[in-house]
Enzyme design. Structure first.
Site, PDB file in Angstrom:
ATOM      1  N   GLU A 108      15.674   9.240  21.050  1.00 34.49           N
ATOM      2  CA  GLU A 108      15.360   8.072  20.234  1.00 34.49           C
ATOM      3  C   GLU A 108      16.537   7.091  20.198  1.00 34.49           C
ATOM      4  O   GLU A 108      16.344   5.875  20.152  1.00 34.49           O
ATOM      5  CB  GLU A 108      14.975   8.512  18.825  1.00 34.49           C
ATOM      6  CG  GLU A 108      13.642   9.245  18.774  1.00 34.49           C
ATOM      7  CD  GLU A 108      13.275   9.686  17.373  1.00 34.49           C
ATOM      8  OE1 GLU A 108      12.285   9.154  16.835  1.00 34.49           O
ATOM      9  OE2 GLU A 108      13.973  10.563  16.816  1.00 34.49           O
ATOM     10  N   GLU A 128      10.156  17.626  19.096  1.00 30.56           N
ATOM     11  CA  GLU A 128      10.077  17.919  17.667  1.00 30.56           C
ATOM     12  C   GLU A 128       8.812  18.662  17.250  1.00 30.56           C
ATOM     13  O   GLU A 128       8.835  19.479  16.321  1.00 30.56           O
ATOM     14  CB  GLU A 128      10.194  16.624  16.847  1.00 30.56           C
ATOM     15  CG  GLU A 128      11.595  16.030  16.793  1.00 30.56           C
ATOM     16  CD  GLU A 128      11.855  15.048  17.915  1.00 30.56           C
ATOM     17  OE1 GLU A 128      12.760  14.203  17.771  1.00 30.56           O
ATOM     18  OE2 GLU A 128      11.144  15.112  18.946  1.00 30.56           O
TER      19      GLU A 128
END
Length: 243
Positions: A108, A128
């Site tokens: 990210e 995740e």
């Protein structure tokens, strides 16, 4: 955990926890924000990089496991949004010098950066969901970079892509050999610094116009908190730590 050095118009912010693949705790995320703000005042370009074999593995999973109260969730969500949206709205360009694997929050960070140069052996992933969580910033913004279906593939499968695929998808700008990363980034910084500061800052502000809205931050806070407080997430996180 983080080091800071200014050289030739660039502020190099280095994630320096190689034994943990440069995974970040809440204090680390806060320090990253502080160093970015310092870079804005002291340099023409901010460069994010790491030490060791990884660029950044994202959140320290042990730190996620320690999130128990609503206040804990709020602190973590605020740190994440401050870092990612801070990169977007910083007055100076942010370059990710990806020295190795970029997973989770590390991926990210690459998505949030204005430019990214990666070594050819790096891998990029959003794993995740495998521990019952999800990538909050990526789900708000990364579709603009890689496209919706590509983002969904990354987020739902957790499977990594290689450097060439990351360039093809628009996640990074350039792929270089390991020994060329620093010189490639320095060349990029030098090219940026040839333009007057007002011009580059204005271009960055124009690109960031309308980003980082209060609504997005609220969505990240609410949805991230819901996921982290879920029993499935807690069980998967602890299983990961015990593995």
């Amino acid at each position: 955990m983080l080091s800071y050095d200014v050289a030739d118009e660039a502020a190099w912010i280095t994630l320096d926890r190689p034994e943990k693949r440069n995974a970040l705790t809440v204090p680390d995320w806060r320090e990253l924000v502080e160093q970015l703000e310092r870079a804005e005042a002291e340099a023409r370009v901010a460069v994010l990089t790491g030490t060791g074999e990884a660029f950044c593995a994202g959140d320290d999973v042990a730190a996620l496991d320690a999130v128990e109260t609503e206040a804990d969730v709020g602190k973590l969500a605020a740190c994440l949004s401050d870092a990612f949206f801070g990169i977007e709205t910083l007055d100076v360009p942010v370059v990710a010098a990806v020295n190795g694997h970029a997973y989770g929050g590390g991926c990210e960070l690459v998505a949030a950066a204005d430019l990214a140069v990666t070594v050819e052996g790096a891998r990029f992933a959003l794993p995740e969901t495998s521990i019952g969580a999800y990538p909050p910033y990526a789900m708000e913004r990364a579709a603009e970079t890689v496209g919706r279906k590509r983002l969904m593939e990354l987020a739902l499968t957790g499977e990594p892509i290689d450097a060439d695929r990351a360039r093809e998808w628009g996640l990074v700008n350039r792929v270089v050999s390991d020994g060329e990363l620093k010189s490639a980034v320095e060349g990029l910084v030098a090219s940026i610094a040839e333009s007057p500061p007002t011009a580059t800052r204005t271009a960055k502000r124009a690109a960031a116009a309308g980003l980082a809205s209060a609504e997005e931050r609220e969505r990240i806070h609410d949805s991230f908190g819901t996921v982290l407080d879920d029993d499935e997430c807690r069980a998967a996180t602890r299983a990961f730590l015990e593995d």
